[in-house]
Design a protein around this motif. Structure first.
Motif, PDB file in Angstrom:
ATOM      1  N   VAL A  60      32.360  -1.051  43.790  1.00  0.00           N
ATOM      2  CA  VAL A  60      32.541  -1.819  43.074  1.00  0.00           C
ATOM      3  C   VAL A  60      31.030  -2.655  42.685  1.00  0.00           C
ATOM      4  O   VAL A  60      31.108  -3.527  41.716  1.00  0.00           O
ATOM      5  CB  VAL A  60      33.440  -3.140  43.270  1.00  0.00           C
ATOM      6  N   HIS A  61      30.101  -2.096  43.205  1.00  0.00           N
ATOM      7  CA  HIS A  61      28.763  -2.950  42.839  1.00  0.00           C
ATOM      8  C   HIS A  61      27.469  -1.992  43.118  1.00  0.00           C
ATOM      9  O   HIS A  61      26.964  -1.618  44.066  1.00  0.00           O
ATOM     10  CB  HIS A  61      28.914  -3.954  44.118  1.00  0.00           C
ATOM     11  N   VAL A  62      27.101  -1.372  41.804  1.00  0.00           N
ATOM     12  CA  VAL A  62      25.949  -0.663  41.879  1.00  0.00           C
ATOM     13  C   VAL A  62      25.262  -1.165  40.380  1.00  0.00           C
ATOM     14  O   VAL A  62      25.844  -1.807  39.651  1.00  0.00           O
ATOM     15  CB  VAL A  62      26.131   0.861  41.554  1.00  0.00           C
ATOM     16  N   HIS A  63      23.685  -0.702  40.441  1.00  0.00           N
ATOM     17  CA  HIS A  63      23.071  -1.298  39.627  1.00  0.00           C
ATOM     18  C   HIS A  63      22.174   0.092  39.035  1.00  0.00           C
ATOM     19  O   HIS A  63      21.102   0.295  39.622  1.00  0.00           O
ATOM     20  CB  HIS A  63      21.815  -2.060  39.946  1.00  0.00           C
ATOM     21  N   PHE A  64      22.851   0.402  37.865  1.00  0.00           N
ATOM     22  CA  PHE A  64      22.092   1.587  37.173  1.00  0.00           C
ATOM     23  C   PHE A  64      21.547   0.888  36.061  1.00  0.00           C
ATOM     24  O   PHE A  64      22.016  -0.218  35.475  1.00  0.00           O
ATOM     25  CB  PHE A  64      22.928   2.602  36.733  1.00  0.00           C
ATOM     26  N   SER A  65      20.402   1.540  35.508  1.00  0.00           N
ATOM     27  CA  SER A  65      19.564   0.675  34.600  1.00  0.00           C
ATOM     28  C   SER A  65      19.454   0.948  33.247  1.00  0.00           C
ATOM     29  O   SER A  65      18.544   0.868  32.361  1.00  0.00           O
ATOM     30  CB  SER A  65      18.173   0.276  35.366  1.00  0.00           C
ATOM     31  N   GLU A  66      20.631   2.058  32.720  1.00  0.00           N
ATOM     32  CA  GLU A  66      20.402   2.724  31.625  1.00  0.00           C
ATOM     33  C   GLU A  66      21.534   1.645  30.491  1.00  0.00           C
ATOM     34  O   GLU A  66      22.621   1.697  31.049  1.00  0.00           O
ATOM     35  CB  GLU A  66      20.796   3.918  31.958  1.00  0.00           C
ATOM     36  N   PRO A  67      20.976   1.531  29.354  1.00  0.00           N
ATOM     37  CA  PRO A  67      19.997   1.831  28.625  1.00  0.00           C
ATOM     38  C   PRO A  67      18.660   1.006  28.966  1.00  0.00           C
ATOM     39  O   PRO A  67      18.948  -0.120  29.734  1.00  0.00           O
ATOM     40  CB  PRO A  67      20.424   1.945  27.029  1.00  0.00           C
ATOM     41  N   GLY A  74      19.276   5.995  36.315  1.00  0.00           N
ATOM     42  CA  GLY A  74      20.306   5.949  35.049  1.00  0.00           C
ATOM     43  C   GLY A  74      21.657   6.768  35.629  1.00  0.00           C
ATOM     44  O   GLY A  74      21.865   7.139  36.958  1.00  0.00           O
ATOM     45  N   PHE A  75      22.399   7.023  34.643  1.00  0.00           N
ATOM     46  CA  PHE A  75      23.758   7.599  34.997  1.00  0.00           C
ATOM     47  C   PHE A  75      23.750   8.837  35.361  1.00  0.00           C
ATOM     48  O   PHE A  75      24.552   9.263  36.303  1.00  0.00           O
ATOM     49  CB  PHE A  75      24.712   7.631  33.556  1.00  0.00           C
ATOM     50  N   THR A  76      22.723   9.698  35.001  1.00  0.00           N
ATOM     51  CA  THR A  76      22.664  11.171  35.646  1.00  0.00           C
ATOM     52  C   THR A  76      22.391  11.131  37.210  1.00  0.00           C
ATOM     53  O   THR A  76      23.166  11.899  37.970  1.00  0.00           O
ATOM     54  CB  THR A  76      21.820  11.890  34.650  1.00  0.00           C
ATOM     55  N   THR A  77      21.382  10.767  37.457  1.00  0.00           N
ATOM     56  CA  THR A  77      20.886  10.747  38.737  1.00  0.00           C
ATOM     57  C   THR A  77      21.832   9.785  39.533  1.00  0.00           C
ATOM     58  O   THR A  77      22.232  10.157  40.987  1.00  0.00           O
ATOM     59  CB  THR A  77      19.353  10.191  39.084  1.00  0.00           C
ATOM     60  N   GLY A  78      22.033   8.641  38.975  1.00  0.00           N
ATOM     61  CA  GLY A  78      22.899   7.524  39.867  1.00  0.00           C
ATOM     62  C   GLY A  78      24.196   8.311  40.218  1.00  0.00           C
ATOM     63  O   GLY A  78      24.744   8.170  41.336  1.00  0.00           O
ATOM     64  N   SER A  79      24.727   8.849  39.130  1.00  0.00           N
ATOM     65  CA  SER A  79      26.288   9.258  39.498  1.00  0.00           C
ATOM     66  C   SER A  79      26.380  10.423  40.349  1.00  0.00           C
ATOM     67  O   SER A  79      27.084  10.699  41.256  1.00  0.00           O
ATOM     68  CB  SER A  79      26.917   9.649  38.113  1.00  0.00           C
ATOM     69  N   ALA A  80      25.222  11.347  40.127  1.00  0.00           N
ATOM     70  CA  ALA A  80      25.019  12.402  41.164  1.00  0.00           C
ATOM     71  C   ALA A  80      25.043  11.872  42.645  1.00  0.00           C
ATOM     72  O   ALA A  80      25.551  12.344  43.534  1.00  0.00           O
ATOM     73  CB  ALA A  80      24.034  13.281  40.702  1.00  0.00           C
ATOM     74  N   ASN A  96      20.534  -5.022  34.742  1.00  0.00           N
ATOM     75  CA  ASN A  96      19.144  -4.343  34.651  1.00  0.00           C
ATOM     76  C   ASN A  96      18.949  -3.488  33.590  1.00  0.00           C
ATOM     77  O   ASN A  96      17.844  -3.006  33.339  1.00  0.00           O
ATOM     78  CB  ASN A  96      18.892  -3.683  36.009  1.00  0.00           C
ATOM     79  N   GLY A  97      19.874  -3.271  32.789  1.00  0.00           N
ATOM     80  CA  GLY A  97      19.857  -2.537  31.450  1.00  0.00           C
ATOM     81  C   GLY A  97      19.033  -3.389  30.561  1.00  0.00           C
ATOM     82  O   GLY A  97      19.088  -4.592  30.704  1.00  0.00           O
ATOM     83  N   ILE A  98      18.567  -2.682  29.464  1.00  0.00           N
ATOM     84  CA  ILE A  98      18.105  -3.174  28.231  1.00  0.00           C
ATOM     85  C   ILE A  98      18.877  -2.769  26.981  1.00  0.00           C
ATOM     86  O   ILE A  98      18.325  -1.852  26.690  1.00  0.00           O
ATOM     87  CB  ILE A  98      16.578  -3.388  28.098  1.00  0.00           C
ATOM     88  N   PRO A  99      19.647  -3.749  26.348  1.00  0.00           N
ATOM     89  CA  PRO A  99      20.155  -4.845  26.623  1.00  0.00           C
ATOM     90  C   PRO A  99      21.037  -4.947  27.951  1.00  0.00           C
ATOM     91  O   PRO A  99      21.650  -4.075  28.336  1.00  0.00           O
ATOM     92  CB  PRO A  99      20.642  -5.444  25.400  1.00  0.00           C
ATOM     93  N   SER A 100      20.984  -6.311  28.389  1.00  0.00           N
ATOM     94  CA  SER A 100      22.017  -6.453  29.466  1.00  0.00           C
ATOM     95  C   SER A 100      23.610  -6.417  28.955  1.00  0.00           C
ATOM     96  O   SER A 100      23.702  -6.517  27.632  1.00  0.00           O
ATOM     97  CB  SER A 100      21.843  -7.924  30.048  1.00  0.00           C
ATOM     98  N   THR A 101      24.352  -6.266  29.682  1.00  0.00           N
ATOM     99  CA  THR A 101      25.805  -6.156  29.065  1.00  0.00           C
ATOM    100  C   THR A 101      26.516  -7.498  28.964  1.00  0.00           C
ATOM    101  O   THR A 101      27.499  -7.640  29.790  1.00  0.00           O
ATOM    102  CB  THR A 101      26.597  -5.125  30.068  1.00  0.00           C
ATOM    103  N   VAL A 102      26.004  -8.062  27.991  1.00  0.00           N
ATOM    104  CA  VAL A 102      26.481  -9.666  27.752  1.00  0.00           C
ATOM    105  C   VAL A 102      27.073  -9.405  26.271  1.00  0.00           C
ATOM    106  O   VAL A 102      27.651 -10.673  25.842  1.00  0.00           O
ATOM    107  CB  VAL A 102      25.418 -10.596  28.104  1.00  0.00           C
ATOM    108  N   THR A 103      27.331  -8.509  25.612  1.00  0.00           N
ATOM    109  CA  THR A 103      27.881  -8.580  24.297  1.00  0.00           C
ATOM    110  C   THR A 103      28.766  -7.035  24.091  1.00  0.00           C
ATOM    111  O   THR A 103      28.682  -6.268  25.038  1.00  0.00           O
ATOM    112  CB  THR A 103      26.915  -8.262  23.217  1.00  0.00           C
ATOM    113  N   GLU A 104      29.763  -7.265  23.467  1.00  0.00           N
ATOM    114  CA  GLU A 104      30.359  -6.128  23.017  1.00  0.00           C
ATOM    115  C   GLU A 104      29.802  -4.723  22.766  1.00  0.00           C
ATOM    116  O   GLU A 104      30.117  -3.732  23.168  1.00  0.00           O
ATOM    117  CB  GLU A 104      31.700  -6.494  22.288  1.00  0.00           C
ATOM    118  N   GLU A 105      28.883  -5.146  21.802  1.00  0.00           N
ATOM    119  CA  GLU A 105      27.998  -4.017  21.436  1.00  0.00           C
ATOM    120  C   GLU A 105      27.416  -3.132  22.474  1.00  0.00           C
ATOM    121  O   GLU A 105      27.346  -2.158  22.503  1.00  0.00           O
ATOM    122  CB  GLU A 105      26.914  -4.506  20.183  1.00  0.00           C
TER     123      GLU A 105
END
Length: 451
Positions: A60-67, A74-80, A96-105
């Motif tokens: 329930v708690h990982v930090h991938f940084s994409e985008p 990222g999702f590729t290496t992280g999910s593997a 840790n992504g840019i932008p952070s996941t703080v909006t619906e967009e």
């Protein structure tokens, strides 16, 4: 005659009620049959003799940084990496992504990337930060697992810690939305003041770092959050709790009937502050690794059932951020890279302390699924559930090396550690993602999971 896409034969299967030797039949991504000897035709067969089959881990708690920061992870290496460790679903944190996941967009863009690249299923946290209170409702409607906020300074200008007014307002709105707020609970006032005192005196050793993030800072933040939860009615999930004193406050809240859960991470159970003393920044995290007696206390609490679940808090970065040129432990990035090893850590603890494997399945799969709204499809091995499975060799040791660690950056506190067990296979909704310990990366099949 019944027809299946896959039959897993002869394994010792960890069911909710215990371990039993049965075959599992998979059809259309679901568990279609469980029987002592399963008759039927199949396109693919897996001989799981001498193996144990567990429900795939839900981390329930990982930090991938994409985008934005895919060069961290990222999702590729992280999910593997997650797949290699028997994880079939992970929840990515919002900061840790840019932008952070703080909006619906931002949420929908991250979900698009994950659907294209992830080898396993995933959920997405939304963030609570100063100024985004009006974004909470659209984030909830679009399918976030819950919301995450920091009570300590984040070190990330894209995702700031909440002040008390933001926290109370956010908690009231999250409660109305029927969602859960996950909290990094360390007192910013205490930790920042102690850090300033140490740096002013030029004290930047491992012991100094530990002293700037005392157990008291964790306890104060936990207690404050619980008070606010009583006022607002907001459900809480405390992440990476590192002290018995904080767990005691949470257990007392549960006894009062409050809607609260708590996780710890495998690095707090397998390692202690000696690792930071000996290995330096590779072992830096927040909260910090505690002294050995506190580590043993956390293990006891896990065995007693006072932690609801285990997570990795996989928090990687390029190694130069862990090893600044002018050595200062306070300036190095704080996070443990180790998402591949949580299920293996749980199995190590189970074998060391004679814990039934159905408890491991609860810590790593069924409890997370139930808490975060996925129990209709994930978290246990039963007919009608997603065929999310981890096939392990319980007594086949696995030593962590750069070659078998799938993360983007290979520097890890776990490097060189030997687990007593190994992951032979990972199956996600009937798709074989890991076979004979190797990740099959031909075509990502992971998908966004909404509660």
């Amino acid at each position: 005659m019944e027809r299946y896409d896959l039959i897993i034969r002869g394994g010792s299967v960890v069911l909710p009620e215990g371990v039993t030797k049965v075959d599992i039949g998979v059809r259309d991504g679901k568990i279609a049959a469980i029987a002592t000897v399963l008759e039927g035709e199949t396109e693919q067969e897996w001989d799981a003799t001498e193996h144990h089959v567990l429900p795939g881990m839900i981390d329930v708690h990982v930090h991938f940084s994409e985008p934005g920061r895919e060069h961290w992870e990222g999702f590729t290496t992280g999910s593997a990496m997650m797949a290699a460790g028997g994880c079939t679903t992970f929840f990515d944190m919002p900061l840790n992504g840019i932008p952070s996941t703080v909006t619906e967009e931002a949420l929908l863009d991250k979900a698009r990337i994950g659907n294209e690249k992830s080898f396993v299923d995933f959920g997405l946290w939304g963030g609570l930060v100063p100024g985004n209170e009006d974004d909470l409702q659209p984030l909830a409607a679009s399918g976030v697992i819950g919301f995450k906020a920091f009570l300590s300074t984040t070190g990330n200008k894209e995702f700031e810690a909440v002040d008390d007014m933001t926290l109370l307002t956010g908690m009231k709105r999250i409660a109305a939305l029927g969602k859960i707020l996950a909290l990094h609970s360390e007192s910013a006032a205490i930790t920042n003041w102690l850090k300033a005192e140490k740096e002013a005196a030029g004290l930047v050793s491992a012991d100094d770092y530990l002293e700037t993030r005392p157990i008291l800072a964790e306890v104060e933040a936990v207690e404050r959050a619980l008070y606010y939860s009583e006022i607002t009615g907001c459900a809480l999930h405390f992440v990476h709790i590192s002290s018995a004193a904080a767990v005691a406050r949470i257990e007392a809240a549960k006894a009062r009937g409050m809607n609260v859960t708590v996780e710890t991470c495998s690095h707090y159970l397998l390692f202690n502050h000696d690792s930071l003393r000996e290995k330096g920044t590779i072992a830096k995290c927040a909260p910090p690794l505690r002294e050995a007696d506190e580590q043993q206390g956390l293990i006891s609490l896990l065995l007693e059932g006072q932690f609801d679940m285990l997570s990795s808090d996989h928090s990687p970065c390029p190694y130069e951020m862990k090893d600044p040129k002018d050595y200062n432990l306070f300036q190095a990035w704080g996070g443990i890279s180790g998402g591949q090893f949580t299920l293996l850590s749980a199995l190590e603890l189970a074998l060391t302390y004679n814990v039934p494997l159905e408890k491991v399945a609860a810590w790593t799969a069924s409890n997370p699924a139930e808490r975060f709204g996925l129990a209709d499809r994930k978290g246990k091995i039963a007919i009608g559930m997603d065929a999310d499975l981890a096939i392990v060799q319980l007594h086949q040791p696995f030593t962590v090396t750069e070659e078998n660690y799938y993360a983007k950056h290979k520097q890890s506190l776990y490097m060189g550690h030997t687990f007593p067990s190994s992951v032979a296979g990972t199956i996600v909704r009937g798709h074989v993602v890991v076979q004979e310990g190797n990740v099959l990366t031909a075509a990502p099949e992971g998908s966004w999971q909404k509660p």
